[in-house]
Design a protein around this motif. Structure first.
Motif, PDB file in Angstrom:
ATOM      1  N   GLN A  53       0.831  -1.206   0.000  1.00 15.38           N
ATOM      2  CA  GLN A  53       0.000   0.000   0.000  1.00 15.38           C
ATOM      3  C   GLN A  53       0.865   1.256   0.000  1.00 15.38           C
ATOM      4  O   GLN A  53       0.540   2.238  -0.672  1.00 15.38           O
ATOM      5  CB  GLN A  53      -0.950   0.001   1.211  1.00 15.38           C
ATOM      6  CG  GLN A  53      -2.066  -1.035   1.126  1.00 15.38           C
ATOM      7  CD  GLN A  53      -2.915  -0.908  -0.141  1.00 15.38           C
ATOM      8  OE1 GLN A  53      -3.299   0.179  -0.548  1.00 15.38           O
ATOM      9  NE2 GLN A  53      -3.163  -2.032  -0.801  1.00 15.38           N
ATOM     10  N   ALA A  92      -2.396  -1.821 -10.956  1.00 13.46           N
ATOM     11  CA  ALA A  92      -2.811  -1.977  -9.554  1.00 13.46           C
ATOM     12  C   ALA A  92      -3.287  -0.646  -8.983  1.00 13.46           C
ATOM     13  O   ALA A  92      -4.268  -0.590  -8.227  1.00 13.46           O
ATOM     14  CB  ALA A  92      -1.651  -2.544  -8.730  1.00 13.46           C
ATOM     15  N   CYS A  93      -2.604   0.435  -9.341  1.00 19.25           N
ATOM     16  CA  CYS A  93      -3.004   1.772  -8.869  1.00 19.25           C
ATOM     17  C   CYS A  93      -4.389   2.137  -9.413  1.00 19.25           C
ATOM     18  O   CYS A  93      -5.239   2.649  -8.679  1.00 19.25           O
ATOM     19  CB  CYS A  93      -1.998   2.828  -9.329  1.00 19.25           C
ATOM     20  SG  CYS A  93      -0.426   2.753  -8.467  1.00 19.25           S
ATOM     21  N   ARG A 114      -6.776   0.134 -10.402  1.00 25.85           N
ATOM     22  CA  ARG A 114      -7.796  -0.700  -9.738  1.00 25.85           C
ATOM     23  C   ARG A 114      -8.085  -0.203  -8.331  1.00 25.85           C
ATOM     24  O   ARG A 114      -9.230  -0.113  -7.919  1.00 25.85           O
ATOM     25  CB  ARG A 114      -7.316  -2.148  -9.671  1.00 25.85           C
ATOM     26  CG  ARG A 114      -7.479  -2.822 -10.979  1.00 25.85           C
ATOM     27  CD  ARG A 114      -7.424  -4.336 -10.864  1.00 25.85           C
ATOM     28  NE  ARG A 114      -7.411  -4.852 -12.226  1.00 25.85           N
ATOM     29  CZ  ARG A 114      -6.733  -5.900 -12.631  1.00 25.85           C
ATOM     30  NH1 ARG A 114      -6.014  -6.599 -11.763  1.00 25.85           N
ATOM     31  NH2 ARG A 114      -6.784  -6.286 -13.890  1.00 25.85           N
ATOM     32  N   ARG A 115      -7.025   0.104  -7.583  1.00 30.00           N
ATOM     33  CA  ARG A 115      -7.242   0.538  -6.204  1.00 30.00           C
ATOM     34  C   ARG A 115      -7.989   1.864  -6.167  1.00 30.00           C
ATOM     35  O   ARG A 115      -8.947   2.037  -5.404  1.00 30.00           O
ATOM     36  CB  ARG A 115      -5.904   0.697  -5.476  1.00 30.00           C
ATOM     37  CG  ARG A 115      -6.090   0.933  -3.992  1.00 30.00           C
ATOM     38  CD  ARG A 115      -4.792   1.207  -3.269  1.00 30.00           C
ATOM     39  NE  ARG A 115      -4.350   2.582  -3.445  1.00 30.00           N
ATOM     40  CZ  ARG A 115      -3.337   3.132  -2.771  1.00 30.00           C
ATOM     41  NH1 ARG A 115      -2.653   2.394  -1.900  1.00 30.00           N
ATOM     42  NH2 ARG A 115      -2.987   4.371  -2.965  1.00 30.00           N
ATOM     43  N   GLU A 116      -7.575   2.819  -7.006  1.00 29.10           N
ATOM     44  CA  GLU A 116      -8.225   4.133  -6.992  1.00 29.10           C
ATOM     45  C   GLU A 116      -9.673   4.054  -7.484  1.00 29.10           C
ATOM     46  O   GLU A 116     -10.547   4.741  -6.956  1.00 29.10           O
ATOM     47  CB  GLU A 116      -7.415   5.135  -7.821  1.00 29.10           C
ATOM     48  CG  GLU A 116      -6.032   5.428  -7.254  1.00 29.10           C
ATOM     49  CD  GLU A 116      -6.055   5.877  -5.798  1.00 29.10           C
ATOM     50  OE1 GLU A 116      -6.855   6.768  -5.451  1.00 29.10           O
ATOM     51  OE2 GLU A 116      -5.293   5.311  -4.982  1.00 29.10           O
ATOM     52  N   ARG A 163     -11.682   2.544  -4.635  1.00 27.39           N
ATOM     53  CA  ARG A 163     -11.876   3.512  -3.541  1.00 27.39           C
ATOM     54  C   ARG A 163     -12.922   4.562  -3.886  1.00 27.39           C
ATOM     55  O   ARG A 163     -13.736   4.942  -3.040  1.00 27.39           O
ATOM     56  CB  ARG A 163     -10.545   4.207  -3.210  1.00 27.39           C
ATOM     57  CG  ARG A 163      -9.609   3.316  -2.430  1.00 27.39           C
ATOM     58  CD  ARG A 163      -8.362   4.081  -2.019  1.00 27.39           C
ATOM     59  NE  ARG A 163      -7.501   3.231  -1.198  1.00 27.39           N
ATOM     60  CZ  ARG A 163      -6.314   3.608  -0.728  1.00 27.39           C
ATOM     61  NH1 ARG A 163      -5.852   4.809  -1.006  1.00 27.39           N
ATOM     62  NH2 ARG A 163      -5.607   2.789   0.020  1.00 27.39           N
TER      63      ARG A 163
END
Lengths: 225, 225
Positions: free
Chosen positions: A19, A66-67, A69-71, A74
């Motif tokens: 993270q 990955a960034c 997908r995470r953003e 969120r």
């Protein structure tokens, strides 16, 4: 102290480390863009070695994915969390829009990754954003449809009283597409110009859209005079 | 006959040939995307040799840039040509929106190049589209501002009568950004789903936005109840 710090750092779980790396990556990708971002800079900002970034996240491409997908997760989560299903559709939409503008204003780098960087570097990145956009659009379509069914009947004597306020499914989907596009555009502009607080952005769009939708539901139609 | 055709082809002015190449390129870029598009296919569709395409337009990158510029100029031109400066601001905006949706529906490959392909392949392509977008946004900002000044006074007894309908410059700019984003989003959706004729798309957005703006100018504001 240094030794203790070192031990602490070693014991940090992989998930936490990842993270931290992604926090750094979102910051750098969001500001520099995908191509100009350097893995050296990301590793330095995360306070780890570059080989560790590659060990955990494989490649610049996978780190960027990955960034995104995470953003995306969120942002979708923030919008959904703000909505109370028991409320009237217009209040749900207001809460969702406000959460959208708040989240994008508080996470300008994350929004830049989603709105600007992910889309400007082709597939497979753009497809990740398209998936998020479709989820949000489907939700907005649902809320506008619900609002149209709940629609306030026109007050006697007002424009449109007695006319049909029914909206076709196609119109509802079109309005949802328009509203999502408007929100994206406004969030980008608000972040760039740094002029419009989240609540004001939500209010601007809500005033624009909702009084318009209210008019539509009362059967008011604009037409060239 | 063949010889006559050959002579004709040879005598075709360079400018005409270039336009034919760009017509073919817009078609291929719009459907395949920048990376997957092949110069062989573009040359074949244009009915010329691949070396001639390179001779005239230098490289795939320059050909793509030329396509973006041409399509952006044509779209801006179509919108501007539709507007009669003497009309009221809302009619001007209606005419501009209708022209925008008509042009993007009639030129789906060109719109795909501008809205999808140019933005998804980074700089310098994205910057070309940004310039067009800023020109259209400035124009919409001007029209919304003009409409706000012209604003119909509220009918006595209607909601908002007597309240201030004044819009701040920041609100007007925000509304313009929202409207441009809504139009882009709606044009993309209309072309993809093939469900919404241009006139209906313009009417959908105009109804949505204009009754909303009308409400704003009468001082109506949506607020959470």
């Amino acid at each position: 102290m240094g030794a203790v710090k070192g031990v602490k750092a070693k014991r940090m779980p992989r998930a936490v480390r990842e993270q931290q790396m992604m926090d750094a990556a979102v910051h750098i990708f969001g500001r520099r863009g995908y191509r100009a971002a350097s893995m050296d800079e990301i590793a330095e900002l995360a306070g780890v070695s570059k080989p560790l970034v590659y060990l955990y996240l494989n490649s610049k491409e996978e780190l960027f994915t990955a960034c995104i997908r995470r953003e995306a997760a969120r942002l979708t989560e923030a919008v959904k969390a703000a909505i109370e299903p028991g409320l009237a559709a217009d209040r749900q939409l207001w809460a969702g829009l406000e959460a959208f503008f708040r989240h994008t204003a508080e996470n300008p780098d994350g929004w830049s990754v989603l709105h600007r960087q992910a889309r400007t570097h082709g597939e497979p990145f753009a497809a990740e954003v398209t998936a998020m956009r479709e989820e949000l659009s489907a939700f907005v379509t649902f809320l506008i449809g619900a609002a149209a069914r709940e629609g306030t009947p026109p007050a006697p004597g007002t424009v449109g009283a007695g006319r049909s306020g029914e909206l076709a499914d196609r119109d509802i989907e079109g309005l949802a597409q328009a509203l999502v596009g408007a929100a994206e555009s406004l969030a980008g502009w608000a972040n760039e110009s740094d002029k419009l607080p989240a609540k004001d952005a939500a209010a601007t769009l809500m005033n624009f859209a909702w009084t318009g939708l209210g008019g539509l539901m009362r059967g008011e139609r604009w037409s060239p005079r």
